[in-house]
Design a protein around this motif. Structure first.
Motif, PDB file in Angstrom:
ATOM      1  N   PHE A  34       0.806  -1.206   0.000  1.00  0.00           N
ATOM      2  CA  PHE A  34       0.000   0.000   0.000  1.00  0.00           C
ATOM      3  C   PHE A  34       0.847   1.266   0.000  1.00  0.00           C
ATOM      4  O   PHE A  34       0.448   2.294  -0.530  1.00  0.00           O
ATOM      5  CB  PHE A  34      -0.984  -0.017   1.172  1.00  0.00           C
ATOM      6  N   PRO A  68      -8.762  -8.186  -0.109  1.00  0.00           N
ATOM      7  CA  PRO A  68      -8.668  -7.380   1.107  1.00  0.00           C
ATOM      8  C   PRO A  68      -9.615  -7.862   2.190  1.00  0.00           C
ATOM      9  O   PRO A  68     -10.586  -8.580   1.929  1.00  0.00           O
ATOM     10  CB  PRO A  68      -9.062  -5.976   0.619  1.00  0.00           C
ATOM     11  N   VAL A  71     -10.936   3.671   7.900  1.00  0.00           N
ATOM     12  CA  VAL A  71     -10.224   2.422   8.152  1.00  0.00           C
ATOM     13  C   VAL A  71      -9.542   2.442   9.505  1.00  0.00           C
ATOM     14  O   VAL A  71      -9.446   1.428  10.186  1.00  0.00           O
ATOM     15  CB  VAL A  71      -9.221   2.142   7.013  1.00  0.00           C
ATOM     16  N   GLY A 108      -4.143  -3.579  -6.380  1.00  0.00           N
ATOM     17  CA  GLY A 108      -5.262  -2.676  -6.126  1.00  0.00           C
ATOM     18  C   GLY A 108      -6.247  -2.565  -7.263  1.00  0.00           C
ATOM     19  O   GLY A 108      -7.429  -2.278  -7.038  1.00  0.00           O
ATOM     20  N   LEU A 127     -12.107   0.092  -1.368  1.00  0.00           N
ATOM     21  CA  LEU A 127     -10.815  -0.355  -0.862  1.00  0.00           C
ATOM     22  C   LEU A 127     -10.031   0.874  -0.394  1.00  0.00           C
ATOM     23  O   LEU A 127      -9.604   1.704  -1.187  1.00  0.00           O
ATOM     24  CB  LEU A 127     -10.041  -1.089  -1.956  1.00  0.00           C
ATOM     25  N   VAL A 128      -9.846   0.986   0.916  1.00  0.00           N
ATOM     26  CA  VAL A 128      -9.218   2.162   1.525  1.00  0.00           C
ATOM     27  C   VAL A 128      -7.981   1.742   2.310  1.00  0.00           C
ATOM     28  O   VAL A 128      -8.053   0.829   3.134  1.00  0.00           O
ATOM     29  CB  VAL A 128     -10.199   2.874   2.480  1.00  0.00           C
ATOM     30  N   PRO A 129      -6.829   2.400   2.092  1.00  0.00           N
ATOM     31  CA  PRO A 129      -5.658   2.127   2.928  1.00  0.00           C
ATOM     32  C   PRO A 129      -5.793   2.839   4.266  1.00  0.00           C
ATOM     33  O   PRO A 129      -6.438   3.882   4.362  1.00  0.00           O
ATOM     34  CB  PRO A 129      -4.509   2.707   2.096  1.00  0.00           C
ATOM     35  N   ASN A 130      -5.183   2.284   5.316  1.00  0.00           N
ATOM     36  CA  ASN A 130      -5.261   2.974   6.601  1.00  0.00           C
ATOM     37  C   ASN A 130      -4.276   4.143   6.631  1.00  0.00           C
ATOM     38  O   ASN A 130      -3.559   4.401   5.665  1.00  0.00           O
ATOM     39  CB  ASN A 130      -5.037   2.007   7.778  1.00  0.00           C
ATOM     40  N   LEU A 155      -0.729   3.447   5.876  1.00  0.00           N
ATOM     41  CA  LEU A 155      -0.605   2.649   4.655  1.00  0.00           C
ATOM     42  C   LEU A 155      -0.160   1.216   4.934  1.00  0.00           C
ATOM     43  O   LEU A 155       0.379   0.546   4.058  1.00  0.00           O
ATOM     44  CB  LEU A 155       0.373   3.307   3.669  1.00  0.00           C
ATOM     45  N   SER A 183      -2.135  -1.331   5.747  1.00  0.00           N
ATOM     46  CA  SER A 183      -3.103  -2.327   5.308  1.00  0.00           C
ATOM     47  C   SER A 183      -4.238  -1.623   4.586  1.00  0.00           C
ATOM     48  O   SER A 183      -4.315  -0.399   4.552  1.00  0.00           O
ATOM     49  CB  SER A 183      -3.651  -3.133   6.501  1.00  0.00           C
ATOM     50  N   GLY A 184      -5.132  -2.417   4.027  1.00  0.00           N
ATOM     51  CA  GLY A 184      -6.306  -1.867   3.372  1.00  0.00           C
ATOM     52  C   GLY A 184      -7.502  -2.730   3.678  1.00  0.00           C
ATOM     53  O   GLY A 184      -7.384  -3.932   3.909  1.00  0.00           O
ATOM     54  N   TYR A 188      -8.096   6.462  -7.757  1.00  0.00           N
ATOM     55  CA  TYR A 188      -9.016   5.569  -7.053  1.00  0.00           C
ATOM     56  C   TYR A 188     -10.196   5.113  -7.910  1.00  0.00           C
ATOM     57  O   TYR A 188     -11.197   4.624  -7.369  1.00  0.00           O
ATOM     58  CB  TYR A 188      -9.535   6.272  -5.788  1.00  0.00           C
TER      59      TYR A 188
END
Length: 408
Positions: A6, A75, A94, A157, A336-339, A342, A344-345, A383
């Motif tokens: 990520f 994910p 997230v 992704g 799908l969002v990364p924390n 970055l 994890s997602g 995105y």
């Protein structure tokens, strides 16, 4: 692996798309072109051997790769019903969801689909500048470690929503340098043509390798979608393979309704339960300005040879599966969002709605806080696919099922 994935995905996509297919408004067009256009002469690529794509090392994804296949990434699902914060809010969804825990999709939740094969063309991952350590050529070489590492991460992704397929094929190709999309120099067209020749050869091998009765899904993003649209005109139109295509996802590259779509062998997708059709969209917040995206595109000739002009572009809403439609955030089954760091997602349901405006731009409401890769003008090109990850995953299955029913 997730940290690295990520981190690279977001960080490099920021750079990639900012300098990507059209000059954006953080620099003048002249500075953008100077900085990111190779100053080397164009060198004609050596033709690949006829059997080049029989080598498994010529593919990022293909049957037999196993757990290292980036397109097979799945994910976690965030256990939260909170909406995605807008860009002015603090924190991220997230980050909140991670505190509550997350879970993986179970086998029962994953709907069975008729066996189908996907051919996915990745976006540009070759982005050296005039001022970098690497000499910028017009096309990437095979074995360019940085470009190939990025491509692997992009596939995690962008290609992963197609992971219910029996087969996913994603070829390596000597992609055009990102500068080929910000200049009118003749070398730019030569570089894009050279990249396409590799893609076309990979596509021919894909067709030879896939069972002739198996439905096909074609997909790509950005430069990948440009090559995909050319495949439709030169390798699909007028051939039997056209009848095998369940759907085409040409995302992140505008398609003129008047000057491009009529030349393509398949129509736009007008409803969700339609097969043999094309989906495309370009994502902006409601207040976002797509003028920089559209200006160069509208001034260039369409697939029919005529100048595209100020005509609308194709917009199929990825939430509804319908052309020119509107959907509330509640209908979005998973972004799908990364924390924040970055690491994890996760898939976040109900985060973002979408509607097609009169120009054919996909509007996603107030700017959601997706991370640092949002481009000037509230452009969410980075995105385009992650915003609607789960809906795309299910949309593919629906269209393959419709194809199977019509061709049983």
């Amino acid at each position: 692996m997730m940290v690295r994935a990520f981190l690279y995905f977001v960080a490099t996509m920021v750079v990639l798309v900012i300098i990507g297919m059209f000059a954006l408004n953080i620099w003048s067009e002249e500075v953008t072109e100077y900085t990111f256009t190779p100053d080397a002469e164009f060198v004609e690529q050596d033709a690949l051997a006829d059997n080049a794509y029989a080598d498994p090392d010529m593919w990022y994804s293909r049957p037999g790769i196993g757990t290292n296949d980036p397109s097979r990434y799945q994910p976690a699902i965030a256990e939260t019903e909170n909406p995605l914060p807008r860009s002015e809010d603090e924190g991220t969804l997230v980050e909140q969801a991670s505190k509550a825990g997350s879970r993986r999709m179970t086998a029962e939740e994953a709907e069975d689909a008729p066996p189908f094969a996907v051919f996915f063309i990745h976006p540009t991952s070759y982005i050296p500048t005039r001022f970098g350590e690497e000499t910028a050529n017009w096309n990437a070489d095979f074995g360019n470690e940085e470009a190939e590492a990025r491509a692997n991460l992009f596939l995690r992704g962008l290609a992963s929503p197609f992971n219910r397929a029996a087969e996913i094929w994603a070829p390596k190709y000597r992609q055009a340098h990102v500068g080929a999309f910000v200049t009118d120099k003749p070398e730019a067209e030569q570089a894009i043509d050279a990249a396409y020749r590799d893609v076309a050869q990979a596509f021919d091998y894909f067709l030879e390798s896939v069972d002739e009765d198996r439905p096909i899904v074609l997909a790509g993003h950005s430069q990948g979608s440009l090559h995909l649209l050319r495949l439709l005109r030169e390798r699909v139109k007028g051939r039997d393979v056209a009848n095998r295509i369940a759907a085409v996802y040409a995302v992140g590259w505008p398609i003129s309704l008047d000057h491009d779509l009529p030349v393509l062998p398949l129509p736009a997708c007008e409803r969700q339960n339609q097969s043999g059709c094309i989906l495309s969209w370009a994502s902006f917040a409601d207040g976002g300005n797509p003028s920089m995206l559209l200006s160069r595109f509208q001034a260039s000739p369409g697939f029919d040879g005529e100048e595209r002009g100020d005509t609308p572009i194709l917009c199929v809403n990825p939430i509804t599966g319908f052309q020119n439609s509107t959907a509330p955030a509640d209908d979005n089954k998973g972004t799908l969002v990364p924390n924040e760091n970055l690491s994890s997602g996760e898939l976040v349901a109900g985060a973002v709605g979408a509607r097609c405006d009169d120009q054919g731009i996909l509007r996603i409401g107030d700017p959601p806080a997706m991370g640092s890769a949002v481009l000037p003008g509230d452009n969410y090109h980075v995105y385009d696919i992650p915003l609607f990850w789960r809906n795309i995953q299910e949309d593919v299955v629906v269209r393959v099922r419709e194809w199977a029913a019509a061709n049983s």
